[in-house]
Design a protein around this motif. Structure first.
Motif, PDB file in Angstrom:
ATOM      1  N   UNK A  15       7.655   1.794 -14.835  1.00 52.63           N
ATOM      2  CA  UNK A  15       6.797   2.959 -14.701  1.00 52.63           C
ATOM      3  C   UNK A  15       5.560   2.728 -13.856  1.00 52.63           C
ATOM      4  N   UNK A  16       5.408   1.537 -13.293  1.00 53.44           N
ATOM      5  CA  UNK A  16       4.280   1.255 -12.401  1.00 53.44           C
ATOM      6  C   UNK A  16       4.505   2.081 -11.127  1.00 53.44           C
ATOM      7  N   UNK A  17       3.514   2.905 -10.746  1.00 47.53           N
ATOM      8  CA  UNK A  17       3.718   3.843  -9.627  1.00 47.53           C
ATOM      9  C   UNK A  17       3.506   3.242  -8.239  1.00 47.53           C
ATOM     10  N   UNK A  18       3.994   2.034  -8.025  1.00 46.65           N
ATOM     11  CA  UNK A  18       3.875   1.368  -6.723  1.00 46.65           C
ATOM     12  C   UNK A  18       5.186   0.680  -6.392  1.00 46.65           C
ATOM     13  N   UNK A  19       5.396   0.444  -5.116  1.00 44.99           N
ATOM     14  CA  UNK A  19       6.482  -0.439  -4.715  1.00 44.99           C
ATOM     15  C   UNK A  19       5.938  -1.867  -4.768  1.00 44.99           C
ATOM     16  N   UNK A  20       6.825  -2.827  -4.677  1.00 46.73           N
ATOM     17  CA  UNK A  20       6.378  -4.215  -4.614  1.00 46.73           C
ATOM     18  C   UNK A  20       5.444  -4.393  -3.416  1.00 46.73           C
ATOM     19  N   UNK A  21       5.796  -3.789  -2.281  1.00 44.43           N
ATOM     20  CA  UNK A  21       4.955  -3.903  -1.083  1.00 44.43           C
ATOM     21  C   UNK A  21       3.545  -3.385  -1.338  1.00 44.43           C
ATOM     22  N   UNK A  22       3.408  -2.410  -2.218  1.00 46.21           N
ATOM     23  CA  UNK A  22       2.095  -1.855  -2.534  1.00 46.21           C
ATOM     24  C   UNK A  22       1.209  -2.784  -3.349  1.00 46.21           C
ATOM     25  N   UNK A  23       1.779  -3.843  -3.892  1.00 45.87           N
ATOM     26  CA  UNK A  23       0.990  -4.814  -4.656  1.00 45.87           C
ATOM     27  C   UNK A  23       0.284  -5.823  -3.754  1.00 45.87           C
ATOM     28  N   UNK A  79      -4.246  -6.448   5.268  1.00 43.19           N
ATOM     29  CA  UNK A  79      -4.280  -5.333   6.218  1.00 43.19           C
ATOM     30  C   UNK A  79      -2.885  -5.009   6.745  1.00 43.19           C
ATOM     31  N   UNK A  80      -2.046  -6.030   6.909  1.00 44.25           N
ATOM     32  CA  UNK A  80      -0.687  -5.809   7.416  1.00 44.25           C
ATOM     33  C   UNK A  80       0.147  -4.976   6.445  1.00 44.25           C
ATOM     34  N   UNK A  81      -0.189  -5.021   5.169  1.00 40.67           N
ATOM     35  CA  UNK A  81       0.577  -4.278   4.178  1.00 40.67           C
ATOM     36  C   UNK A  81      -0.059  -2.988   3.713  1.00 40.67           C
ATOM     37  N   UNK A  82      -1.142  -2.591   4.322  1.00 41.91           N
ATOM     38  CA  UNK A  82      -1.922  -1.449   3.842  1.00 41.91           C
ATOM     39  C   UNK A  82      -1.144  -0.136   3.894  1.00 41.91           C
ATOM     40  N   UNK A  83      -0.183  -0.022   4.798  1.00 41.26           N
ATOM     41  CA  UNK A  83       0.589   1.219   4.894  1.00 41.26           C
ATOM     42  C   UNK A  83       1.447   1.471   3.667  1.00 41.26           C
ATOM     43  N   UNK A  84       1.653   0.452   2.833  1.00 41.52           N
ATOM     44  CA  UNK A  84       2.438   0.624   1.608  1.00 41.52           C
ATOM     45  C   UNK A  84       1.640   1.349   0.524  1.00 41.52           C
ATOM     46  N   UNK A  85       0.329   1.499   0.739  1.00 45.17           N
ATOM     47  CA  UNK A  85      -0.517   2.176  -0.245  1.00 45.17           C
ATOM     48  C   UNK A  85      -0.556   3.669   0.019  1.00 45.17           C
ATOM     49  N   UNK A  86      -0.663   4.409  -1.046  1.00 49.05           N
ATOM     50  CA  UNK A  86      -0.763   5.856  -0.922  1.00 49.05           C
ATOM     51  C   UNK A  86      -2.172   6.287  -0.564  1.00 49.05           C
ATOM     52  N   UNK A  87      -2.318   7.569  -0.333  1.00 47.97           N
ATOM     53  CA  UNK A  87      -3.628   8.159  -0.041  1.00 47.97           C
ATOM     54  C   UNK A  87      -4.193   8.684  -1.359  1.00 47.97           C
ATOM     55  N   UNK A  88      -4.489   7.748  -2.249  1.00 42.53           N
ATOM     56  CA  UNK A  88      -4.968   8.099  -3.579  1.00 42.53           C
ATOM     57  C   UNK A  88      -6.148   7.200  -3.943  1.00 42.53           C
ATOM     58  N   UNK A  89      -6.580   7.271  -5.170  1.00 46.81           N
ATOM     59  CA  UNK A  89      -7.726   6.478  -5.601  1.00 46.81           C
ATOM     60  C   UNK A  89      -7.503   4.982  -5.485  1.00 46.81           C
ATOM     61  N   UNK A  90      -6.314   4.534  -5.849  1.00 44.70           N
ATOM     62  CA  UNK A  90      -5.998   3.109  -5.754  1.00 44.70           C
ATOM     63  C   UNK A  90      -6.010   2.664  -4.292  1.00 44.70           C
ATOM     64  N   UNK A  91      -5.365   3.437  -3.435  1.00 43.06           N
ATOM     65  CA  UNK A  91      -5.347   3.104  -2.014  1.00 43.06           C
ATOM     66  C   UNK A  91      -6.754   3.043  -1.434  1.00 43.06           C
ATOM     67  N   UNK A  92      -7.586   3.998  -1.826  1.00 45.95           N
ATOM     68  CA  UNK A  92      -8.974   4.023  -1.346  1.00 45.95           C
ATOM     69  C   UNK A  92      -9.745   2.801  -1.846  1.00 45.95           C
ATOM     70  N   UNK A  93      -9.541   2.449  -3.097  1.00 44.10           N
ATOM     71  CA  UNK A  93     -10.209   1.280  -3.669  1.00 44.10           C
ATOM     72  C   UNK A  93      -9.888   0.017  -2.871  1.00 44.10           C
TER      73      UNK A  93
END
Length: 153
Positions: A87-95, A124-138
């Motif tokens: 239920x973790x709302x990320x892909x592995x790449x997002x970690x 920075x190379x993996x930043x595209x795996x993050x969403x445009x949400x609070x976690x991504x902004x953090x």
């Protein structure tokens, strides 16, 4: 998605630390869970999340670095299917951006600016795996701060 009691307990420790300021209590809870999951040989998701959280409650930067390295090694064993099942709302790449950001910060604090910059580049190379949400902004804000600190020397 299934209920994951271990992730729930880890989250309780995170809340102890972040919301109640109880670093020592969080560290004690994390140590108990670490023993219960079998340490580094445990489920990769549990090891990754727990080590990532345990790093944040260390008083010594070298210990923090050790826990961050454990989290990164566990992430390398993770699958998207395991993360989704929990239920973790990320892909592995997002970690990875967060994991590399934490490693970069540890190396900066230890004065190893070359290694700090290398982990910053990896984050920075993996930043595209993050969403445009609070976690991504953090995470993006943390990368910006660290970039400025490294540029200042």
């Amino acid at each position: 998605m299934t209920f994951d009691a271990t992730l729930t307990r880890i989250n309780e420790g995170v809340q102890l630390h972040h919301q109640q300021g109880e670093r020592a209590a969080a560290r004690d809870l994390f140590a108990q869970v670490w023993d219960e999951i079998g340490g580094e040989r445990g489920d990769a998701l549990h090891v990754c999340v727990l080590a990532h959280a345990m790093a944040d409650v260390q008083d010594d930067v070298r210990q923090e670095l050790l826990w961050d390295e454990r989290a990164l090694a566990a992430a390398d064993r993770l699958t998207d299917a395991r993360v989704a099942e929990s239920g973790v709302p990320l892909s592995v790449a997002g970690l990875y951006p967060s994991l590399h950001l934490n490693l970069a910060e540890c190396h900066r604090r230890l004065g190893d600016l070359d290694r700090a910059r290398e982990h910053l580049r990896q984050a920075e190379a993996g930043i595209d795996a993050l969403g445009d949400d609070g976690y991504g902004k953090l995470i993006r804000d943390g990368l910006d701060r660290l970039t400025q600190q490294l540029a200042a020397g």
